[in-house]
Design an enzyme around this catalytic site. Structure first.
Site, PDB file in Angstrom:
ATOM      1  N   TYR A   7     -12.091  -1.989  -3.859  1.00  0.00           N
ATOM      2  CA  TYR A   7     -12.826  -2.532  -2.460  1.00  0.00           C
ATOM      3  C   TYR A   7     -14.316  -2.249  -2.120  1.00  0.00           C
ATOM      4  CZ  TYR A   7      -8.173  -2.781  -0.161  1.00  0.00           C
ATOM      5  OH  TYR A   7      -7.415  -2.849   0.793  1.00  0.00           O
ATOM      6  N   ARG A  24      -1.615 -14.327   4.163  1.00  0.00           N
ATOM      7  CA  ARG A  24      -2.407 -13.484   5.309  1.00  0.00           C
ATOM      8  C   ARG A  24      -1.597 -13.454   6.457  1.00  0.00           C
ATOM      9  NH1 ARG A  24      -6.710 -10.212   4.466  1.00  0.00           N
ATOM     10  NH2 ARG A  24      -6.983 -10.377   5.752  1.00  0.00           N
ATOM     11  N   GLU A  51      -9.781 -10.525  -7.490  1.00  0.00           N
ATOM     12  CA  GLU A  51      -9.117  -9.680  -8.048  1.00  0.00           C
ATOM     13  C   GLU A  51      -7.695  -9.597  -8.415  1.00  0.00           C
ATOM     14  OE1 GLU A  51     -10.274  -8.387  -3.033  1.00  0.00           O
ATOM     15  OE2 GLU A  51      -8.023  -9.410  -2.916  1.00  0.00           O
ATOM     16  N   LYS A  86       1.341  -1.241   0.117  1.00  0.00           N
ATOM     17  CA  LYS A  86      -0.187  -0.243   0.050  1.00  0.00           C
ATOM     18  C   LYS A  86       1.209   1.015  -0.239  1.00  0.00           C
ATOM     19  CE  LYS A  86      -4.126  -2.003   2.803  1.00  0.00           C
ATOM     20  NZ  LYS A  86      -4.774  -2.543   3.628  1.00  0.00           N
ATOM     21  N   HIS A 110      -1.696  -5.159   1.346  1.00  0.00           N
ATOM     22  CA  HIS A 110      -3.658  -5.541   0.822  1.00  0.00           C
ATOM     23  C   HIS A 110      -3.530  -7.716   0.832  1.00  0.00           C
ATOM     24  CE1 HIS A 110      -7.735  -7.357   0.001  1.00  0.00           C
ATOM     25  NE2 HIS A 110      -7.172  -7.811  -1.383  1.00  0.00           N
ATOM     26  N   ASN A 129      -2.259   0.827   6.880  1.00  0.00           N
ATOM     27  CA  ASN A 129      -1.656  -0.856   7.280  1.00  0.00           C
ATOM     28  C   ASN A 129      -0.666  -1.786   6.173  1.00  0.00           C
ATOM     29  OD1 ASN A 129      -3.725  -1.553   5.670  1.00  0.00           O
ATOM     30  ND2 ASN A 129      -5.148  -2.301   6.832  1.00  0.00           N
ATOM     31  N   ARG A 173       2.468  -6.717   9.479  1.00  0.00           N
ATOM     32  CA  ARG A 173       1.286  -4.553   9.808  1.00  0.00           C
ATOM     33  C   ARG A 173       2.365  -4.989  11.169  1.00  0.00           C
ATOM     34  NH1 ARG A 173      -4.104  -7.318   7.888  1.00  0.00           N
ATOM     35  NH2 ARG A 173      -4.580  -5.510   5.938  1.00  0.00           N
ATOM     36  N   PHE A 228     -15.963   3.173   6.753  1.00  0.00           N
ATOM     37  CA  PHE A 228     -14.250   3.741   6.751  1.00  0.00           C
ATOM     38  C   PHE A 228     -14.477   3.533   4.852  1.00  0.00           C
ATOM     39  CE2 PHE A 228     -14.834  -1.016   7.159  1.00  0.00           C
ATOM     40  CZ  PHE A 228     -14.016  -1.614   6.398  1.00  0.00           C
ATOM     41  N   THR A 280      -5.755  -6.900  10.750  1.00  0.00           N
ATOM     42  CA  THR A 280      -6.079  -5.583  10.122  1.00  0.00           C
ATOM     43  C   THR A 280      -4.900  -4.436  11.187  1.00  0.00           C
ATOM     44  OG1 THR A 280      -8.118  -6.298   9.781  1.00  0.00           O
ATOM     45  CG2 THR A 280      -7.758  -4.643   9.209  1.00  0.00           C
TER      46      THR A 280
END
Ligand code: RTP
Ligand code: MG
Length: 143
Positions: A51, A87, A128, A11, A117, A114, A104, A59, A93
């Protein structure tokens, strides 16, 4: 375990911090291969479409603003159990809840900024990946 593909995004906060290489090393160190990669500055519409599943969430606006605030590195990661493995490497998150040693915990600043993704399941991974990559842009291990 089956070989899977998952979508990862480094990100804008992590790109700004100059930790792309450090994050890629986490993936490679865990046995995931980089099957595709592209750096893009997403438009707000690109981010909103990606998203869209969160459109009704409070948010969503901030998420779209943040994801279009600077360039990102978009990846397809491939390997055994790649979706869950990614993950696990990412951590929770909210970096405050992320286990020590996760991406993270080590690189994220807040629940908004964060760092990464990752697709959260097989169906979302397929959707995706197709959002950002054509088949000719994804490479198998032996190619
Ligand atoms: P991601 O989709 O980016 O991999 O993150 P995730 O699965 O861990 O979390 P998700 O629930 O899909 O949320 C997407 C992104 O929205 C922001 N968020 N903010 N303020 C909040 O309560 C909140 N919840 C989620 C996060 O930046 C999260 O990565
Ligand atoms: Mg998610």
């Amino acid at each position: 375990m089956a070989v899977e593909r998952t979508l990862s995004i480094i990100k804008p906060d992590a790109v700004r911090k100059n930790v792309i290489g450090a994050i890629l090393s986490r993936f490679e160190g865990a046995g995931l291969r980089i099957a595709a990669a592209k750096m893009l500055h997403l438009s707000r519409e690109d981010a909103g479409g990606f998203y869209a599943v969160h459109e009704a969430r409070p948010f969503y606006g901030e998420l779209c603003d943040f994801m279009s605030s600077g360039p990102v590195l978009i990846l397809v990661l491939e390997g055994e159990g790649a979706i869950a493995k990614n993950r696990d490497l990412m951590g929770a998150t909210n970096p405050k809840d992320a286990a020590a040693g996760t991406i993270r915990a080590d690189f994220a600043d807040s629940i908004d900024a964060n760092a990464v993704h990752g697709s959260d399941g097989a169906e979302t991974a397929a959707w995706e990946i197709a959002y950002f990559f054509g088949q000719r842009e994804i490479f198998r291990a032996e190619s």
